[in-house]
Motif scaffolding. Sequence first.
Motif: not given
Length: 161
Positions: A48-54, A64-65, A100-103
């Motif tokens: 999830a974090k790296h998808a957002w980073q990219n 992202w971190s 920032s959050a993702i569920t």
Amino acid sequence: MTQEGSPTESREGEFSSKAHMDRLEEVNKEIDTTSTYQLKDMELIYGAKHAWQNASHCISRVQWSKLQVFDAQDYTTAHGMFIYICNHVKYATNKGNLRSAITIFPHRTHGKHNFQVWIFQLICYDGSTLGDPANVEFTEVRACMPPTPAPTWTSMPPNYP
């Protein structure tokens, strides 16, 4: 050919470790049995974090971190999904100090009753002439449903089950 001690060599060694090979075997067995597999907590967070980073289209990706990942793959009812969504909104809005959050909900499974969120953002502007044109279709569908108390601002009222 890579030089000894190069980043490529260390990555190859990392992916051939016993832990990696054990996990790969576990995933393959689960796929053979169920046609899918469940991510471990660390895999889910990393992905999830790296998808957002990219995500090049997102101006907030520099954060992202700091992304808070909520694993909601264990819910089994519409009410359970509702609770996760409410907790997500409460955490992310943080009394006006946004975070920032993702569920992450379970992936869709063929032959099972799957729930879904109808709109791509939980809090957004409606699709009226003054709102967000991306939400016109949803606004039209929502207009045919029983009314819910609307807040005093122009964001779309949540469409919770």
